[in-house]
Design an enzyme around this catalytic site. Structure first.
Site, PDB file in Angstrom:
ATOM      1  N   TYR A  21     -14.037  13.092  -4.298  1.00 55.93           N
ATOM      2  CA  TYR A  21     -13.065  12.431  -5.184  1.00 55.93           C
ATOM      3  C   TYR A  21     -12.376  13.456  -6.079  1.00 55.93           C
ATOM      4  O   TYR A  21     -11.150  13.494  -6.189  1.00 55.93           O
ATOM      5  CB  TYR A  21     -13.758  11.359  -6.035  1.00 55.93           C
ATOM      6  N   ASN A  23     -17.873   1.870 -11.018  1.00 51.99           N
ATOM      7  CA  ASN A  23     -17.904   3.332 -10.967  1.00 51.99           C
ATOM      8  C   ASN A  23     -18.159   3.923 -12.341  1.00 51.99           C
ATOM      9  O   ASN A  23     -18.518   5.085 -12.459  1.00 51.99           O
ATOM     10  CB  ASN A  23     -16.563   3.874 -10.462  1.00 51.99           C
ATOM     11  N   PHE A  73     -28.912   7.307 -14.960  1.00 47.48           N
ATOM     12  CA  PHE A  73     -29.143   8.364 -13.971  1.00 47.48           C
ATOM     13  C   PHE A  73     -29.538   9.683 -14.646  1.00 47.48           C
ATOM     14  O   PHE A  73     -28.696  10.495 -14.983  1.00 47.48           O
ATOM     15  CB  PHE A  73     -27.894   8.559 -13.109  1.00 47.48           C
ATOM     16  N   ASP A  97       0.856  -1.187   0.000  1.00 43.81           N
ATOM     17  CA  ASP A  97       0.000   0.000   0.000  1.00 43.81           C
ATOM     18  C   ASP A  97       0.893   1.239   0.000  1.00 43.81           C
ATOM     19  O   ASP A  97       1.892   1.280   0.725  1.00 43.81           O
ATOM     20  CB  ASP A  97      -0.873  -0.023   1.266  1.00 43.81           C
ATOM     21  N   PHE A 128     -10.643  11.670 -19.216  1.00 47.60           N
ATOM     22  CA  PHE A 128     -12.081  11.804 -19.350  1.00 47.60           C
ATOM     23  C   PHE A 128     -12.695  10.438 -18.984  1.00 47.60           C
ATOM     24  O   PHE A 128     -12.532  10.003 -17.856  1.00 47.60           O
ATOM     25  CB  PHE A 128     -12.427  12.416 -20.704  1.00 47.60           C
TER      26      PHE A 128
END
Length: 344
Positions: free
Chosen positions: A153, A202, A222, A63, A182
């Site tokens: 974010y 996502n 959406f 990590d 993009f």
């Protein structure tokens, strides 16, 4: 090709964009050193990259917030520069868990930058995002547009860009290129690697392909009341292989001339609506894709697409894949790997 013999650290190199970039690095003669905690990626992706390239890849299950382990890689690694992908990237989750995003994306990046500074590795390609433009008043978007994110974010990307600008201003040895992506879609043409979200996707395309293959009963779109030709959101979808090649162009530029801190849009310059992408995937897959319209998602903007001319002029890069290529390759990956890497 003559070997370049440059060792490039790739944080998040097992992820969707990272794994495709590792292939392009190897094909360009670089030696990638992957650092990834595998929180939203898979070791299988690295194995498949090895299969595609015929090269064994150095991988560290680390990590970026683990300073000691990361320091050891720099100590022994003879790293020339870093491509930094590692970070959390779900807009919706960031609204619910902002501290998690600030910790990981900002504190993690600071840990990396401190170690780069310590080891005098002062060349960085940073994975930024078009979310730094917030809700643009006009399109296409150029790099000098006002910056203002609409969600945590996006703010993490914006803050890191500011940190990099301060770093380059304070020390002329630092050179950073910030690539504002993009909307990446598609997959490697082999169908061996692609986008495999471990949790809720996502990005649009995994929802569409998973619905086409029957893993999801219906696609939720959406909002259809945006000020766009068909009412659905318009985005600049870019093939992930084009995006990966953009990192090679950026790296080449970093290594060949003094940069300071420069931002580039990586997009096609063309926007497609959600419904247009659904229609194109339907053609590519020959499958019905049932969908329903649901309410808008917080933080989503109506229309966003790039003016990519600066990247063409200064990096010699432009996207070459069209909408059909994107959908064909996305479908090939999904149909060959219905359950992603867990099929292996």
């Amino acid at each position: 090709m003559e070997p370049i013999d440059d060792r490039i650290m790739v944080t998040g190199g097992a992820g969707y964009i990272g794994s495709h970039t590792v292939i392009e690095l190897i094909e360009a003669g670089y030696t990638p050193v992957i650092v990834d905690n595998l929180s939203n990626s898979s070791l299988e992706a690295i194995k498949r990259v090895e299969s595609i390239t015929g090269k064994e890849i150095e991988f560290h299950h680390v990590d970026i917030m683990n300073e000691k382990a990361l320091d050891e890689i720099f100590e022994t690694g003879n790293i020339r520069s870093v491509i930094h992908f590692a970070g959390l990237k779900a807009v919706g989750e960031s609204n619910k868990l902002p501290l998690k995003y600030y910790n990981n994306n900002i504190a993690g990046t600071l840990t990396l930058l401190n170690l780069m500074d310590k080891h005098r590795v002062k060349k960085l390609v940073f994975s930024s995002s078009a979310t730094v433009y917030g809700d643009p008043h006009t399109v296409p978007i150029t790099e000098d547009f006002p910056l203002s994110a609409t969600n945590p974010y996006g703010r993490t990307k914006l803050y890191v860009e500011g940190i990099l600008q301060d770093l380059c201003a304070s020390d002329p040895e630092w050179n950073c290129i910030m690539l504002r992506y993009f909307n990446p879609v598609g997959a490697h043409p082999s169908g061996l690697i692609g986008e495999d979200p471990k949790d809720i996707p996502n990005n649009l395309m995994p929802y569409v392909t998973q619905t086409a293959i029957g893993k999801r009963p219906i696609l939720s779109i959406f909002g259809n009341d945006y000020n766009t030709p068909d009412g659905t959101g318009v985005r600049d979808f870019i093939h992930v292989v084009d995006l990966a090649k953009g990192h090679i162009s950026a790296l080449s530029s970093l290594h060949s001339k003094k940069q300071g801190c420069v931002a580039y849009n990586l997009g096609t310059g063309r926007g497609y609506s959600v419904l247009e992408m659904v229609g194109a995937l339907k053609q590519a897959s020959h499958k019905e894709i049932p969908y329903q319209i649901v309410s808008r998602r917080k933080g989503d903007v109506a229309s966003s697409f790039a003016d990519p001319s600066k990247a063409l002029k200064e990096l010699g890069w432009k996207a070459t894949h069209n909408q059909d290529d994107m959908c064909r390759d996305a479908w090939k990956w999904q149909s060959l790997n219905p359950n992603g890497y867990s099929d292996s």
